[in-house]
Design an enzyme around this catalytic site. Structure first.
Site, PDB file in Angstrom:
ATOM      1  N   GLY A  84       0.672  -1.242  -0.114  1.00  0.00           N
ATOM      2  CA  GLY A  84      -0.425   0.320   0.045  1.00  0.00           C
ATOM      3  C   GLY A  84       1.040   0.465   0.353  1.00  0.00           C
ATOM      4  O   GLY A  84       1.328   1.525   0.100  1.00  0.00           O
ATOM      5  N   ARG A 150       0.599  -5.202  -4.893  1.00  0.00           N
ATOM      6  CA  ARG A 150       0.335  -6.261  -3.924  1.00  0.00           C
ATOM      7  C   ARG A 150       0.522  -7.960  -4.220  1.00  0.00           C
ATOM      8  O   ARG A 150       0.535  -7.250  -5.655  1.00  0.00           O
ATOM      9  CB  ARG A 150      -0.835  -6.155  -2.605  1.00  0.00           C
ATOM     10  CG  ARG A 150      -1.413  -4.779  -1.926  1.00  0.00           C
ATOM     11  CD  ARG A 150      -2.523  -4.672  -0.949  1.00  0.00           C
ATOM     12  NE  ARG A 150      -2.618  -3.307  -0.528  1.00  0.00           N
ATOM     13  CZ  ARG A 150      -1.919  -3.609   0.788  1.00  0.00           C
ATOM     14  NH1 ARG A 150      -1.063  -4.645   1.170  1.00  0.00           N
ATOM     15  NH2 ARG A 150      -2.451  -2.547   1.255  1.00  0.00           N
ATOM     16  N   GLY A 177       4.711  -7.976   3.944  1.00  0.00           N
ATOM     17  CA  GLY A 177       4.650  -9.110   3.198  1.00  0.00           C
ATOM     18  C   GLY A 177       5.764  -8.554   2.248  1.00  0.00           C
ATOM     19  O   GLY A 177       6.678  -9.675   1.382  1.00  0.00           O
ATOM     20  N   THR A 204       6.305   1.150   6.739  1.00  0.00           N
ATOM     21  CA  THR A 204       4.101   1.060   7.571  1.00  0.00           C
ATOM     22  C   THR A 204       3.703   2.144   7.951  1.00  0.00           C
ATOM     23  O   THR A 204       4.487   1.707   8.648  1.00  0.00           O
ATOM     24  CB  THR A 204       3.770  -0.689   7.991  1.00  0.00           C
ATOM     25  OG1 THR A 204       2.469  -0.737   7.810  1.00  0.00           O
ATOM     26  CG2 THR A 204       5.205  -0.768   8.620  1.00  0.00           C
ATOM     27  N   ASP A 206       1.696   1.532   9.564  1.00  0.00           N
ATOM     28  CA  ASP A 206       1.111   0.965  11.323  1.00  0.00           C
ATOM     29  C   ASP A 206       2.166  -0.217  11.894  1.00  0.00           C
ATOM     30  O   ASP A 206       1.920  -0.063  13.206  1.00  0.00           O
ATOM     31  CB  ASP A 206       0.528  -0.594  10.535  1.00  0.00           C
ATOM     32  CG  ASP A 206      -0.658  -0.752  10.011  1.00  0.00           C
ATOM     33  OD1 ASP A 206      -1.470   0.448  10.451  1.00  0.00           O
ATOM     34  OD2 ASP A 206      -1.041  -1.837   9.414  1.00  0.00           O
ATOM     35  N   MET A 249      -7.029   3.409   9.578  1.00  0.00           N
ATOM     36  CA  MET A 249      -5.630   2.661   9.442  1.00  0.00           C
ATOM     37  C   MET A 249      -4.716   1.485  10.483  1.00  0.00           C
ATOM     38  O   MET A 249      -5.013   2.478  11.823  1.00  0.00           O
ATOM     39  CB  MET A 249      -4.863   2.279   8.098  1.00  0.00           C
ATOM     40  CG  MET A 249      -5.123   2.636   6.787  1.00  0.00           C
ATOM     41  SD  MET A 249      -4.501   2.562   5.791  1.00  0.00           S
ATOM     42  CE  MET A 249      -5.121   2.855   4.158  1.00  0.00           C
ATOM     43  N   GLU A 305      -8.576   0.182  12.443  1.00  0.00           N
ATOM     44  CA  GLU A 305      -9.473  -1.046  11.249  1.00  0.00           C
ATOM     45  C   GLU A 305      -9.681  -2.255  11.584  1.00  0.00           C
ATOM     46  O   GLU A 305     -10.791  -3.012  11.161  1.00  0.00           O
ATOM     47  CB  GLU A 305      -9.113  -1.040  10.140  1.00  0.00           C
ATOM     48  CG  GLU A 305      -7.777  -1.348   9.235  1.00  0.00           C
ATOM     49  CD  GLU A 305      -7.341  -0.715   8.036  1.00  0.00           C
ATOM     50  OE1 GLU A 305      -7.920  -1.152   7.316  1.00  0.00           O
ATOM     51  OE2 GLU A 305      -6.092  -1.395   8.003  1.00  0.00           O
ATOM     52  N   TYR A 358      -6.992   6.664   2.726  1.00  0.00           N
ATOM     53  CA  TYR A 358      -6.348   6.891   1.872  1.00  0.00           C
ATOM     54  C   TYR A 358      -5.973   8.031   1.752  1.00  0.00           C
ATOM     55  O   TYR A 358      -4.714   8.559   1.347  1.00  0.00           O
ATOM     56  CB  TYR A 358      -7.095   6.479   0.487  1.00  0.00           C
ATOM     57  CG  TYR A 358      -7.680   5.234   0.439  1.00  0.00           C
ATOM     58  CD1 TYR A 358      -6.758   3.629   0.048  1.00  0.00           C
ATOM     59  CD2 TYR A 358      -9.366   4.711   0.374  1.00  0.00           C
ATOM     60  CE1 TYR A 358      -6.938   2.588  -0.277  1.00  0.00           C
ATOM     61  CE2 TYR A 358      -8.930   2.977   0.438  1.00  0.00           C
ATOM     62  CZ  TYR A 358      -8.595   2.272   0.384  1.00  0.00           C
ATOM     63  OH  TYR A 358      -8.723   0.864   0.496  1.00  0.00           O
TER      64      TYR A 358
END
Length: 436
Positions: A84, A150, A177, A204, A206, A249, A305, A358
Protein backbone atom coordinates in the site's frame (compact mmCIF):
# COMPACT_ATOMS: atom_id res chain seq x y z
CA UNK A 1 13.66 -15.30 23.88
CA UNK A 2 15.95 -13.54 21.41
CA UNK A 3 19.33 -15.24 21.08
CA UNK A 4 22.65 -13.73 19.89
CA UNK A 5 22.67 -15.88 16.74
CA UNK A 6 19.25 -14.53 15.71
CA UNK A 7 20.72 -11.13 14.86
CA UNK A 8 23.64 -12.37 12.73
CA UNK A 9 23.69 -10.63 9.33
CA UNK A 10 24.38 -12.57 6.13
CA UNK A 11 27.10 -11.21 3.86
CA UNK A 12 27.97 -12.16 0.29
CA UNK A 13 31.70 -12.40 0.94
CA UNK A 14 34.80 -10.49 2.03
CA UNK A 15 34.91 -6.75 1.44
CA UNK A 16 38.08 -5.78 -0.43
CA UNK A 17 37.08 -2.69 -2.46
CA UNK A 18 38.00 0.69 -0.93
CA UNK A 19 34.97 2.91 -0.45
CA UNK A 20 34.87 6.09 -2.55
CA UNK A 21 33.13 7.95 0.29
CA UNK A 22 35.19 10.74 1.79
CA UNK A 23 34.91 9.70 5.40
CA UNK A 24 37.43 9.30 8.19
CA UNK A 25 38.73 6.22 9.95
CA UNK A 26 38.33 7.90 13.33
CA UNK A 27 35.97 10.64 14.49
CA UNK A 28 37.48 13.93 13.37
CA UNK A 29 36.24 17.49 13.37
CA UNK A 30 33.93 17.92 10.41
CA UNK A 31 34.67 14.46 8.98
CA UNK A 32 32.19 11.69 9.95
CA UNK A 33 33.80 8.27 10.33
CA UNK A 34 33.14 4.97 8.63
CA UNK A 35 31.28 2.44 10.76
CA UNK A 36 33.27 -0.61 11.79
CA UNK A 37 31.87 -3.96 10.75
CA UNK A 38 32.15 -5.01 14.38
CA UNK A 39 30.12 -2.08 15.77
CA UNK A 40 27.01 -3.25 17.59
CA UNK A 41 23.85 -1.82 19.18
CA UNK A 42 22.62 -3.42 22.38
CA UNK A 43 19.13 -4.92 22.21
CA UNK A 44 18.30 -4.16 25.85
CA UNK A 45 19.47 -0.90 27.39
CA UNK A 46 17.71 -1.53 30.70
CA UNK A 47 18.32 -4.33 33.16
CA UNK A 48 16.98 -5.37 36.53
CA UNK A 49 19.55 -7.09 38.77
CA UNK A 50 16.68 -8.82 40.58
CA UNK A 51 15.59 -10.62 37.39
CA UNK A 52 17.30 -13.66 35.89
CA UNK A 53 20.09 -12.69 33.54
CA UNK A 54 19.31 -12.87 29.84
CA UNK A 55 21.92 -13.35 27.14
CA UNK A 56 23.42 -10.17 25.73
CA UNK A 57 22.00 -9.60 22.27
CA UNK A 58 23.28 -7.01 19.82
CA UNK A 59 22.24 -5.73 16.41
CA UNK A 60 24.86 -4.90 13.82
CA UNK A 61 25.18 -1.14 13.51
CA UNK A 62 24.22 0.32 10.14
CA UNK A 63 26.38 2.82 8.31
CA UNK A 64 29.03 3.26 5.60
CA UNK A 65 31.82 0.69 5.56
CA UNK A 66 35.43 1.50 4.68
CA UNK A 67 35.69 -1.62 2.50
CA UNK A 68 32.99 -2.72 0.08
CA UNK A 69 31.99 -6.02 -1.47
CA UNK A 70 30.98 -4.42 -4.76
CA UNK A 71 33.06 -2.20 -7.00
CA UNK A 72 30.73 0.81 -7.40
CA UNK A 73 31.92 1.46 -10.96
CA UNK A 74 30.59 -1.93 -12.06
CA UNK A 75 27.33 -2.01 -10.10
CA UNK A 76 23.80 -1.99 -11.45
CA UNK A 77 21.24 -1.29 -8.72
CA UNK A 78 17.46 -1.52 -8.63
CA UNK A 79 14.73 -0.17 -6.34
CA UNK A 80 11.22 -1.59 -5.95
CA UNK A 81 8.27 -0.25 -3.93
CA UNK A 82 5.55 -2.70 -2.88
CA UNK A 83 2.28 -2.86 -0.94
CA UNK A 84 0.00 0.00 0.00
CA UNK A 85 0.93 3.64 -0.32
CA UNK A 86 2.78 5.33 2.49
CA UNK A 87 4.09 8.86 2.98
CA UNK A 88 7.80 8.99 2.12
CA UNK A 89 8.07 6.42 -0.66
CA UNK A 90 9.36 8.96 -3.15
CA UNK A 91 11.76 10.34 -0.54
CA UNK A 92 13.33 6.89 -0.17
CA UNK A 93 13.60 6.41 -3.93
CA UNK A 94 15.22 9.82 -4.37
CA UNK A 95 17.70 9.55 -1.47
CA UNK A 96 18.76 6.02 -2.40
CA UNK A 97 19.37 7.11 -5.98
CA UNK A 98 21.34 10.19 -4.94
CA UNK A 99 23.53 8.13 -2.59
CA UNK A 100 24.21 5.53 -5.28
CA UNK A 101 24.70 7.99 -8.13
CA UNK A 102 26.64 10.88 -6.59
CA UNK A 103 28.39 9.42 -3.56
CA UNK A 104 29.22 5.92 -4.77
CA UNK A 105 29.35 6.68 -8.48
CA UNK A 106 27.09 3.77 -9.48
CA UNK A 107 26.53 4.13 -13.24
CA UNK A 108 22.98 2.73 -13.47
CA UNK A 109 20.03 2.61 -11.08
CA UNK A 110 16.76 1.07 -12.25
CA UNK A 111 13.31 1.69 -10.82
CA UNK A 112 11.21 -1.47 -11.08
CA UNK A 113 7.56 -0.78 -11.87
CA UNK A 114 4.48 -1.72 -9.84
CA UNK A 115 5.97 -3.79 -7.04
CA UNK A 116 7.25 -7.32 -7.45
CA UNK A 117 5.30 -7.55 -10.72
CA UNK A 118 8.19 -5.51 -12.10
CA UNK A 119 10.47 -8.54 -11.63
CA UNK A 120 8.27 -10.84 -13.71
CA UNK A 121 8.80 -10.25 -17.46
CA UNK A 122 5.44 -11.88 -18.22
CA UNK A 123 3.55 -9.01 -16.57
CA UNK A 124 6.16 -6.31 -16.01
CA UNK A 125 6.23 -2.79 -17.29
CA UNK A 126 9.74 -1.81 -18.51
CA UNK A 127 11.98 -0.55 -15.68
CA UNK A 128 12.70 3.15 -15.40
CA UNK A 129 16.29 4.27 -15.58
CA UNK A 130 16.54 6.74 -12.72
CA UNK A 131 18.26 10.04 -13.39
CA UNK A 132 18.85 13.23 -11.40
CA UNK A 133 16.21 14.94 -13.52
CA UNK A 134 13.61 12.21 -12.95
CA UNK A 135 13.97 12.24 -9.15
CA UNK A 136 14.48 15.99 -8.84
CA UNK A 137 11.15 16.90 -7.23
CA UNK A 138 9.48 13.55 -6.56
CA UNK A 139 9.91 13.98 -2.78
CA UNK A 140 7.32 16.75 -2.95
CA UNK A 141 4.65 14.28 -4.08
CA UNK A 142 2.70 11.56 -2.32
CA UNK A 143 2.53 8.02 -3.66
CA UNK A 144 5.42 6.41 -5.53
CA UNK A 145 6.79 7.38 -8.92
CA UNK A 146 7.57 3.70 -9.54
CA UNK A 147 4.05 2.48 -8.87
CA UNK A 148 3.22 -0.32 -6.48
CA UNK A 149 1.19 -3.50 -6.18
CA UNK A 150 0.43 -6.23 -3.70
CA UNK A 151 1.04 -9.90 -4.06
CA UNK A 152 3.99 -12.20 -4.72
CA UNK A 153 5.55 -13.34 -7.97
CA UNK A 154 7.31 -16.69 -8.53
CA UNK A 155 10.63 -16.33 -6.75
CA UNK A 156 12.51 -18.30 -9.41
CA UNK A 157 11.23 -15.90 -12.07
CA UNK A 158 12.22 -12.84 -10.02
CA UNK A 159 15.76 -14.12 -9.43
CA UNK A 160 16.06 -15.06 -13.11
CA UNK A 161 15.13 -11.46 -13.92
CA UNK A 162 17.75 -10.03 -11.56
CA UNK A 163 20.43 -12.30 -12.96
CA UNK A 164 19.51 -11.68 -16.61
CA UNK A 165 19.53 -7.89 -16.12
CA UNK A 166 22.83 -7.98 -14.25
CA UNK A 167 21.37 -6.38 -11.14
CA UNK A 168 23.75 -6.49 -8.18
CA UNK A 169 21.75 -4.61 -5.55
CA UNK A 170 18.00 -4.76 -4.93
CA UNK A 171 16.43 -2.36 -2.45
CA UNK A 172 12.92 -3.52 -1.44
CA UNK A 173 10.77 -0.80 0.09
CA UNK A 174 7.73 -2.11 1.92
CA UNK A 175 6.16 -3.68 4.97
CA UNK A 176 5.72 -7.22 6.24
CA UNK A 177 4.62 -8.78 2.93
CA UNK A 178 7.34 -6.98 0.98
CA UNK A 179 9.99 -8.12 3.44
CA UNK A 180 8.78 -11.70 3.18
CA UNK A 181 9.17 -11.42 -0.58
CA UNK A 182 12.66 -9.95 -0.13
CA UNK A 183 13.57 -12.85 2.15
CA UNK A 184 12.47 -15.37 -0.49
CA UNK A 185 14.49 -13.57 -3.18
CA UNK A 186 17.59 -13.37 -0.97
CA UNK A 187 17.37 -17.04 -0.02
CA UNK A 188 16.97 -18.13 -3.66
CA UNK A 189 19.91 -15.91 -4.65
CA UNK A 190 22.09 -17.56 -1.99
CA UNK A 191 20.89 -21.02 -2.96
CA UNK A 192 22.06 -20.39 -6.51
CA UNK A 193 25.38 -18.96 -5.35
CA UNK A 194 24.69 -15.59 -6.99
CA UNK A 195 26.20 -12.35 -5.71
CA UNK A 196 23.14 -10.11 -5.40
CA UNK A 197 22.48 -8.08 -2.25
CA UNK A 198 18.85 -7.76 -1.13
CA UNK A 199 18.18 -5.04 1.46
CA UNK A 200 14.82 -3.91 2.85
CA UNK A 201 13.58 -0.47 3.87
CA UNK A 202 10.72 -0.77 6.39
CA UNK A 203 7.58 1.00 5.17
CA UNK A 204 4.24 0.83 6.95
CA UNK A 205 2.12 3.46 8.64
CA UNK A 206 0.99 0.70 11.02
CA UNK A 207 4.52 0.57 12.55
CA UNK A 208 4.17 -3.19 13.12
CA UNK A 209 7.56 -4.51 11.90
CA UNK A 210 9.30 -6.52 14.61
CA UNK A 211 12.62 -5.28 16.07
CA UNK A 212 12.24 -1.99 14.23
CA UNK A 213 11.51 0.91 16.54
CA UNK A 214 9.86 3.00 13.87
CA UNK A 215 8.84 2.62 10.25
CA UNK A 216 8.69 5.55 7.88
CA UNK A 217 5.33 7.13 7.11
CA UNK A 218 3.90 6.65 10.59
CA UNK A 219 4.64 10.16 11.85
CA UNK A 220 3.01 11.74 8.79
CA UNK A 221 0.01 9.44 9.19
CA UNK A 222 -0.34 10.49 12.82
CA UNK A 223 -0.18 14.15 11.80
CA UNK A 224 -2.97 13.73 9.24
CA UNK A 225 -5.04 11.57 11.59
CA UNK A 226 -4.78 14.26 14.24
CA UNK A 227 -6.24 16.79 11.81
CA UNK A 228 -9.23 14.52 11.23
CA UNK A 229 -9.69 13.91 14.96
CA UNK A 230 -9.69 17.64 15.62
CA UNK A 231 -12.30 18.10 12.88
CA UNK A 232 -14.37 15.28 14.40
CA UNK A 233 -14.16 17.03 17.76
CA UNK A 234 -15.50 20.25 16.21
CA UNK A 235 -18.37 18.34 14.61
CA UNK A 236 -19.21 16.53 17.84
CA UNK A 237 -19.17 19.63 20.04
CA UNK A 238 -21.35 21.55 17.60
CA UNK A 239 -24.22 19.05 17.85
CA UNK A 240 -26.33 18.02 20.81
CA UNK A 241 -25.05 14.57 21.79
CA UNK A 242 -22.70 14.69 18.84
CA UNK A 243 -20.34 11.78 18.23
CA UNK A 244 -17.33 12.10 15.95
CA UNK A 245 -16.42 8.55 14.88
CA UNK A 246 -13.10 8.23 13.03
CA UNK A 247 -11.71 5.02 11.52
CA UNK A 248 -7.96 4.89 10.93
CA UNK A 249 -5.69 2.22 9.53
CA UNK A 250 -4.33 -0.44 11.83
CA UNK A 251 -5.11 -3.97 10.71
CA UNK A 252 -3.25 -5.70 13.52
CA UNK A 253 -1.73 -2.88 15.55
CA UNK A 254 -3.23 0.29 16.99
CA UNK A 255 -0.23 2.62 16.86
CA UNK A 256 -1.83 5.26 14.62
CA UNK A 257 -4.99 5.38 16.73
CA UNK A 258 -3.03 5.55 19.99
CA UNK A 259 -0.48 8.14 18.88
CA UNK A 260 -3.03 10.35 17.10
CA UNK A 261 -5.08 10.29 20.31
CA UNK A 262 -2.13 11.62 22.29
CA UNK A 263 -1.36 14.22 19.62
CA UNK A 264 -4.96 15.47 19.48
CA UNK A 265 -5.90 15.29 23.18
CA UNK A 266 -9.56 15.55 22.11
CA UNK A 267 -10.41 11.84 21.92
CA UNK A 268 -12.66 10.18 24.50
CA UNK A 269 -12.51 6.57 23.32
CA UNK A 270 -9.62 4.88 21.48
CA UNK A 271 -10.37 1.38 20.20
CA UNK A 272 -7.44 -0.77 19.08
CA UNK A 273 -7.09 -4.43 18.00
CA UNK A 274 -4.94 -5.29 21.02
CA UNK A 275 -7.81 -4.61 23.46
CA UNK A 276 -10.90 -6.76 22.70
CA UNK A 277 -14.02 -4.67 22.19
CA UNK A 278 -17.15 -5.56 24.15
CA UNK A 279 -20.14 -3.53 23.02
CA UNK A 280 -22.91 -4.64 25.36
CA UNK A 281 -23.38 -4.87 29.10
CA UNK A 282 -23.23 -2.27 31.89
CA UNK A 283 -19.46 -1.81 31.43
CA UNK A 284 -19.39 -2.28 27.67
CA UNK A 285 -18.43 0.42 25.21
CA UNK A 286 -21.98 1.43 24.20
CA UNK A 287 -23.19 1.96 27.75
CA UNK A 288 -19.99 3.82 28.67
CA UNK A 289 -20.52 6.07 25.65
CA UNK A 290 -24.16 6.69 26.66
CA UNK A 291 -23.07 7.83 30.10
CA UNK A 292 -20.52 10.14 28.50
CA UNK A 293 -23.17 11.73 26.27
CA UNK A 294 -25.54 12.27 29.17
CA UNK A 295 -22.76 13.96 31.13
CA UNK A 296 -20.98 15.97 28.40
CA UNK A 297 -23.25 15.83 25.30
CA UNK A 298 -20.42 15.03 22.89
CA UNK A 299 -17.72 12.42 22.33
CA UNK A 300 -14.91 11.59 19.90
CA UNK A 301 -14.20 7.94 19.11
CA UNK A 302 -11.25 6.68 17.08
CA UNK A 303 -11.28 3.04 15.96
CA UNK A 304 -8.50 1.13 14.23
CA UNK A 305 -9.65 -0.87 11.20
CA UNK A 306 -8.72 -4.22 12.79
CA UNK A 307 -10.98 -3.79 15.81
CA UNK A 308 -14.00 -5.99 16.37
CA UNK A 309 -13.22 -9.04 14.26
CA UNK A 310 -14.93 -11.19 16.86
CA UNK A 311 -18.05 -9.01 16.55
CA UNK A 312 -18.08 -9.38 12.76
CA UNK A 313 -17.21 -13.07 12.70
CA UNK A 314 -20.19 -13.90 10.51
CA UNK A 315 -19.18 -11.47 7.78
CA UNK A 316 -17.44 -12.85 4.67
CA UNK A 317 -13.65 -12.58 4.89
CA UNK A 318 -11.79 -11.35 1.83
CA UNK A 319 -8.05 -11.34 1.28
CA UNK A 320 -5.87 -8.91 -0.59
CA UNK A 321 -3.38 -9.89 -3.31
CA UNK A 322 -0.76 -10.61 -0.64
CA UNK A 323 -3.04 -13.10 1.11
CA UNK A 324 -3.72 -10.83 4.08
CA UNK A 325 -7.29 -11.05 5.40
CA UNK A 326 -9.21 -7.82 4.95
CA UNK A 327 -11.00 -7.02 8.19
CA UNK A 328 -14.74 -6.40 7.82
CA UNK A 329 -15.55 -2.69 7.94
CA UNK A 330 -15.90 -1.87 11.62
CA UNK A 331 -16.76 1.81 11.00
CA UNK A 332 -20.32 1.63 9.60
CA UNK A 333 -21.07 -1.33 11.88
CA UNK A 334 -20.06 0.65 14.95
CA UNK A 335 -21.96 3.72 13.82
CA UNK A 336 -25.16 1.67 13.43
CA UNK A 337 -24.74 0.02 16.83
CA UNK A 338 -24.23 3.41 18.50
CA UNK A 339 -27.40 4.78 16.93
CA UNK A 340 -29.41 1.65 17.83
CA UNK A 341 -28.21 1.65 21.45
CA UNK A 342 -29.00 5.31 22.03
CA UNK A 343 -32.42 4.93 20.40
CA UNK A 344 -33.17 2.01 22.72
CA UNK A 345 -32.66 4.30 25.74
CA UNK A 346 -34.31 7.35 24.18
CA UNK A 347 -31.06 9.27 23.95
CA UNK A 348 -30.83 11.47 20.84
CA UNK A 349 -27.50 11.16 19.06
CA UNK A 350 -25.86 12.71 15.99
CA UNK A 351 -23.02 10.52 14.66
CA UNK A 352 -20.60 11.94 12.12
CA UNK A 353 -18.47 9.19 10.55
CA UNK A 354 -15.02 9.88 9.09
CA UNK A 355 -12.96 7.37 7.07
CA UNK A 356 -9.75 9.17 6.03
CA UNK A 357 -7.69 6.00 5.44
CA UNK A 358 -6.51 6.69 1.89
CA UNK A 359 -6.02 10.39 2.52
CA UNK A 360 -3.72 9.60 5.44
CA UNK A 361 -1.45 7.25 3.52
CA UNK A 362 -1.25 9.07 0.18
CA UNK A 363 0.07 12.48 1.26
CA UNK A 364 3.72 13.63 0.99
CA UNK A 365 5.97 12.99 3.97
CA UNK A 366 6.20 15.64 6.67
CA UNK A 367 9.60 17.04 7.69
CA UNK A 368 10.22 14.41 10.36
CA UNK A 369 9.48 11.50 8.03
CA UNK A 370 11.42 13.13 5.17
CA UNK A 371 14.56 13.28 7.30
CA UNK A 372 13.99 9.72 8.51
CA UNK A 373 13.44 8.42 4.95
CA UNK A 374 16.67 10.02 3.80
CA UNK A 375 18.63 8.27 6.54
CA UNK A 376 16.95 4.88 5.97
CA UNK A 377 17.61 5.02 2.23
CA UNK A 378 21.27 5.91 2.61
CA UNK A 379 21.85 3.24 5.25
CA UNK A 380 20.22 0.68 2.94
CA UNK A 381 22.64 1.65 0.17
CA UNK A 382 25.63 1.40 2.54
CA UNK A 383 24.54 -2.07 3.63
CA UNK A 384 24.03 -3.31 0.07
CA UNK A 385 27.37 -1.95 -1.15
CA UNK A 386 29.08 -3.82 1.69
CA UNK A 387 27.45 -7.08 0.55
CA UNK A 388 24.91 -7.34 3.37
CA UNK A 389 21.87 -9.31 2.26
CA UNK A 390 18.53 -10.64 3.55
CA UNK A 391 18.56 -7.68 5.93
CA UNK A 392 16.35 -4.67 6.68
CA UNK A 393 17.50 -1.31 7.99
CA UNK A 394 15.98 -0.50 11.35
CA UNK A 395 16.14 1.96 14.20
CA UNK A 396 16.70 0.67 17.71
CA UNK A 397 17.34 2.73 20.81
CA UNK A 398 17.86 5.73 18.55
CA UNK A 399 20.59 4.07 16.45
CA UNK A 400 20.28 2.72 12.91
CA UNK A 401 20.74 -1.05 12.78
CA UNK A 402 20.74 -4.02 10.41
CA UNK A 403 18.08 -6.60 11.27
CA UNK A 404 17.98 -9.99 9.51
CA UNK A 405 14.72 -10.12 7.54
CA UNK A 406 13.76 -13.58 8.93
CA UNK A 407 13.84 -12.00 12.40
CA UNK A 408 11.88 -8.91 11.31
CA UNK A 409 9.06 -11.04 9.83
CA UNK A 410 8.98 -13.56 12.69
CA UNK A 411 5.92 -11.81 14.09
CA UNK A 412 4.23 -8.42 14.24
CA UNK A 413 4.78 -5.61 16.70
CA UNK A 414 1.75 -4.57 18.75
CA UNK A 415 0.71 -1.92 21.21
CA UNK A 416 1.30 -3.39 24.66
CA UNK A 417 -1.92 -2.96 26.72
CA UNK A 418 0.28 -2.92 29.83
CA UNK A 419 2.89 -0.60 28.33
CA UNK A 420 3.48 3.14 28.69
CA UNK A 421 1.92 4.12 25.33
CA UNK A 422 -1.46 2.59 26.17
CA UNK A 423 -1.31 3.84 29.75
CA UNK A 424 -0.87 7.35 28.34
CA UNK A 425 -3.87 6.85 26.07
CA UNK A 426 -6.01 5.75 29.00
CA UNK A 427 -4.91 8.78 31.00
CA UNK A 428 -5.70 11.06 28.06
CA UNK A 429 -9.16 9.66 27.22
CA UNK A 430 -10.33 8.65 30.68
CA UNK A 431 -11.76 5.43 29.23
CA UNK A 432 -11.62 2.16 31.19
CA UNK A 433 -8.59 -0.10 30.53
CA UNK A 434 -10.84 -2.79 29.06
CA UNK A 435 -14.45 -3.59 28.21
CA UNK A 436 -16.11 -6.19 30.43
Amino acid sequence: MLQPQDTAVTTLGPCTIPSPLRLGRQPEAGVPPFVSDTARVRFRVECDPACPAEPDVFFEKAGPRERLFFDPRRVRAAIVTCGGLCPGLNNVIRSAFLELHYNYGVPEVLGLRYGYAGLNPAVAEPPLRLTPELVDTIHEEGGTVLGTSRGPQPVEVMVDFLASRGIDLLLCVGGDGTLRGARSIAEEVLRRGLKIAVVGVPKTIDNDVMYVERTFGMQTAVDKAREVLDAAHNEAKSAYNGVGLVKVMGRDAGFIAAMATLASQEVNFTLIPEVPLVLDGPRGFLETLRRRLIARHHAVVVVAEGVGRELLAGEPVETDASGNPKPPDIGPFLKNRIVQHMRKYGVPVDVKYFDPSYLIRSVPANSDDAIFCDALARHAVHAAMAGKTNVVVGLWNGVFTLVPIPLAVSGKKHVDPAGPLWKSVLACTGQPPGWT
